[in-house]
Motif scaffolding. Sequence first.
Motif, PDB file in Angstrom:
ATOM      1  N   THR A 252       0.830  -1.214   0.000  1.00  0.00           N
ATOM      2  CA  THR A 252       0.000   0.000   0.000  1.00  0.00           C
ATOM      3  C   THR A 252       0.862   1.261   0.000  1.00  0.00           C
ATOM      4  OG1 THR A 252      -0.163  -0.196   2.418  1.00  0.00           O
ATOM      5  CG2 THR A 252      -2.011  -1.049   1.116  1.00  0.00           C
ATOM      6  N   LYS A 253       2.097   1.142   0.521  1.00  0.00           N
ATOM      7  CA  LYS A 253       2.998   2.298   0.548  1.00  0.00           C
ATOM      8  C   LYS A 253       3.453   2.701  -0.854  1.00  0.00           C
ATOM      9  CE  LYS A 253       4.834   1.330   5.172  1.00  0.00           C
ATOM     10  NZ  LYS A 253       6.049   1.005   5.971  1.00  0.00           N
ATOM     11  N   ASP A 254       3.336   1.771  -1.803  1.00  0.00           N
ATOM     12  CA  ASP A 254       3.741   2.062  -3.180  1.00  0.00           C
ATOM     13  C   ASP A 254       2.631   2.745  -3.970  1.00  0.00           C
ATOM     14  OD1 ASP A 254       6.330   0.790  -3.035  1.00  0.00           O
ATOM     15  OD2 ASP A 254       5.254  -1.121  -2.997  1.00  0.00           O
ATOM     16  N   LEU A 255       1.410   2.732  -3.440  1.00  0.00           N
ATOM     17  CA  LEU A 255       0.276   3.311  -4.158  1.00  0.00           C
ATOM     18  C   LEU A 255       0.295   4.828  -4.051  1.00  0.00           C
ATOM     19  CD1 LEU A 255      -2.586   0.837  -3.140  1.00  0.00           C
ATOM     20  CD2 LEU A 255      -1.082   0.764  -5.142  1.00  0.00           C
ATOM     21  N   LYS A 256      -0.110   5.490  -5.133  1.00  0.00           N
ATOM     22  CA  LYS A 256      -0.114   6.948  -5.193  1.00  0.00           C
ATOM     23  C   LYS A 256      -1.488   7.447  -5.648  1.00  0.00           C
ATOM     24  CE  LYS A 256       4.390   6.769  -4.537  1.00  0.00           C
ATOM     25  NZ  LYS A 256       4.986   7.118  -3.224  1.00  0.00           N
ATOM     26  N   THR A 257      -1.735   8.717  -5.371  1.00  0.00           N
ATOM     27  CA  THR A 257      -2.945   9.363  -5.877  1.00  0.00           C
ATOM     28  C   THR A 257      -2.980   9.283  -7.401  1.00  0.00           C
ATOM     29  OG1 THR A 257      -2.938  10.895  -4.007  1.00  0.00           O
ATOM     30  CG2 THR A 257      -4.261  11.522  -5.915  1.00  0.00           C
ATOM     31  N   ASN A 258      -4.160   8.987  -7.935  1.00  0.00           N
ATOM     32  CA  ASN A 258      -4.415   8.859  -9.376  1.00  0.00           C
ATOM     33  C   ASN A 258      -3.956   7.527  -9.974  1.00  0.00           C
ATOM     34  OD1 ASN A 258      -5.806  11.274  -9.762  1.00  0.00           O
ATOM     35  ND2 ASN A 258      -3.938  12.442 -10.082  1.00  0.00           N
ATOM     36  N   ASN A 259      -3.424   6.600  -9.144  1.00  0.00           N
ATOM     37  CA  ASN A 259      -3.165   5.257  -9.647  1.00  0.00           C
ATOM     38  C   ASN A 259      -4.489   4.610 -10.074  1.00  0.00           C
ATOM     39  OD1 ASN A 259      -0.403   4.096  -7.536  1.00  0.00           O
ATOM     40  ND2 ASN A 259      -0.390   5.085  -9.517  1.00  0.00           N
ATOM     41  N   ILE A 260      -4.460   3.921 -11.210  1.00  0.00           N
ATOM     42  CA  ILE A 260      -5.630   3.176 -11.679  1.00  0.00           C
ATOM     43  C   ILE A 260      -5.547   1.780 -11.093  1.00  0.00           C
ATOM     44  CG2 ILE A 260      -6.856   2.284 -13.700  1.00  0.00           C
ATOM     45  CD1 ILE A 260      -5.428   4.540 -15.314  1.00  0.00           C
ATOM     46  N   LEU A 261      -6.608   1.351 -10.405  1.00  0.00           N
ATOM     47  CA  LEU A 261      -6.619   0.050  -9.757  1.00  0.00           C
ATOM     48  C   LEU A 261      -7.681  -0.853 -10.379  1.00  0.00           C
ATOM     49  CD1 LEU A 261      -6.432   1.086  -5.980  1.00  0.00           C
ATOM     50  CD2 LEU A 261      -4.551   0.824  -7.615  1.00  0.00           C
ATOM     51  N   TYR A 262      -7.284  -2.079 -10.696  1.00  0.00           N
ATOM     52  CA  TYR A 262      -8.216  -3.131 -11.076  1.00  0.00           C
ATOM     53  C   TYR A 262      -8.335  -4.041  -9.859  1.00  0.00           C
ATOM     54  CZ  TYR A 262      -8.167  -1.875 -16.035  1.00  0.00           C
ATOM     55  OH  TYR A 262      -8.311  -1.233 -17.238  1.00  0.00           O
ATOM     56  N   ILE A 263      -9.560  -4.291  -9.420  1.00  0.00           N
ATOM     57  CA  ILE A 263      -9.799  -4.937  -8.130  1.00  0.00           C
ATOM     58  C   ILE A 263     -10.635  -6.202  -8.302  1.00  0.00           C
ATOM     59  CG2 ILE A 263     -10.818  -4.611  -5.834  1.00  0.00           C
ATOM     60  CD1 ILE A 263     -10.373  -1.511  -6.404  1.00  0.00           C
ATOM     61  N   TRP A 264     -10.177  -7.285  -7.658  1.00  0.00           N
ATOM     62  CA  TRP A 264     -10.934  -8.535  -7.627  1.00  0.00           C
ATOM     63  C   TRP A 264     -11.285  -8.870  -6.175  1.00  0.00           C
ATOM     64  CZ3 TRP A 264      -7.011  -7.604 -11.005  1.00  0.00           C
ATOM     65  CH2 TRP A 264      -7.246  -7.868 -12.363  1.00  0.00           C
ATOM     66  N   TYR A 265     -12.499  -9.359  -5.966  1.00  0.00           N
ATOM     67  CA  TYR A 265     -12.936  -9.782  -4.641  1.00  0.00           C
ATOM     68  C   TYR A 265     -12.787 -11.291  -4.486  1.00  0.00           C
ATOM     69  CZ  TYR A 265     -14.952  -5.143  -3.919  1.00  0.00           C
ATOM     70  OH  TYR A 265     -15.134  -3.799  -3.772  1.00  0.00           O
ATOM     71  N   ALA A 266     -12.594 -11.709  -3.239  1.00  0.00           N
ATOM     72  CA  ALA A 266     -12.462 -13.136  -2.956  1.00  0.00           C
ATOM     73  C   ALA A 266     -13.806 -13.784  -2.667  1.00  0.00           C
ATOM     74  CB  ALA A 266     -11.517 -13.340  -1.769  1.00  0.00           C
ATOM     75  N   ASP A 267     -14.827 -12.962  -2.364  1.00  0.00           N
ATOM     76  CA  ASP A 267     -16.131 -13.505  -1.993  1.00  0.00           C
ATOM     77  C   ASP A 267     -17.238 -12.833  -2.793  1.00  0.00           C
ATOM     78  OD1 ASP A 267     -15.526 -11.105  -0.745  1.00  0.00           O
ATOM     79  OD2 ASP A 267     -16.956 -11.442   0.874  1.00  0.00           O
ATOM     80  N   SER A 268     -18.356 -13.503  -2.895  1.00  0.00           N
ATOM     81  CA  SER A 268     -19.490 -12.986  -3.667  1.00  0.00           C
ATOM     82  C   SER A 268     -20.102 -11.746  -3.025  1.00  0.00           C
ATOM     83  CB  SER A 268     -20.560 -14.074  -3.826  1.00  0.00           C
ATOM     84  OG  SER A 268     -20.996 -14.526  -2.549  1.00  0.00           O
TER      85      SER A 268
END
Length: 270
Positions: free
Chosen positions: A112-128
Motif C-alpha cells: 500500500t505504501k507504493d500506491l499513489k494518488t491517481n493510480n488506476i486500480l483493477y480490483i478482484w474480490y475473494a467472496d461474492s
Amino acid sequence: MRMPKSLKTYMCLMLILTFIAAELILSWNISHAQSKSAQNSQPDLIGVVKNISGSKITIYIANLSSQNDGRGFGRGRIELTSNTQTITVSSKTSIVTRVFQNGQVTEKKLSTKDLKTNNILYIWYADSKKKTISKILVQGTYDPYQTPETIGVIKKAESSRITITVATIERPQPRQNMSNNQPQQRPAGQPPQGGFGRGMMNLKLSSQTKTVAISKSTEIVTRRFQNGQMVEKKLTVKDLKSNNIVYIWFSDSKKTTPKRVMVMGTYSKK
C-alpha cells in the motif's frame, strides 16, 4: 504373520507425509488456479485512487469506455465518475503491477505504501459479497486531462477571451487505391489535415463558434518532446494565435471559463 513394530511405524509415517504432501499440492493448485483466473478475468471493480490511509483506500469509481479487441482487459479509456468507495486491504490481498522483464510481462509485488494518488486500480474480490479483496492490479496513472471537454480552432484571440470554431475528431477513412493501383501518399513531412494526432485522427470543423473567457487561473500549455520525453511548456494568452488547435477543460458547469487550455498545433486546410 505379525508386522514388525518399526515397519508399522515407518508405514504410518509415510502415510502421514503423503497426506501432508497431497494437501500442500492441492492448496497450491487451488491458489494457482485462482491467481490465473483473476489474471485472465475482468476485474470486479475499477477505480482511481483518491487518497490512502493505512489499509483503507478511497477510490473514484471508474469505467472502461470501450473494451478491446480480444487482447485482454485494460486497453479501454478510463472514464472517471464522481462516486467514491473506500476499500480495505488485508494481509491476504495481493497488490501487483505488470512490468516487462526479459521479453515477458511479469507481475511485481507492491504494498500500500507504493500506491499513489491517481493510480488506476483493477480490483478482484475473494467472496461474492464483495467484502474481501483478493487482488489489486495497478494499471498505471490516470490522466485527468485525457479527454478534452471541447476541441476547437482559434478564430480570434484577445487579452481575456478567445473565440473558437468548435471541432470534432474523426477517424480517417481507409485509403483508396488510385487508378494506377498505387496507394495514395502524403508528401514527406506533411502532417494530416488538422496537423496533429500521429496521423491517426482528422480534425473536422463545425459551423458553430464559441467564445470563452480566459482568467488568471486558466492554465495554458503545449506539449513537446525534450530529451526523448513528452513535457509540458506553459504559455500565456499572448502566445495564442489564429488557427491554433486547442483542447479545453472547463472549471464551471456552464462551460464558459476554461481551467486548462492545451495548444495541439496549428490547423491547416491543406
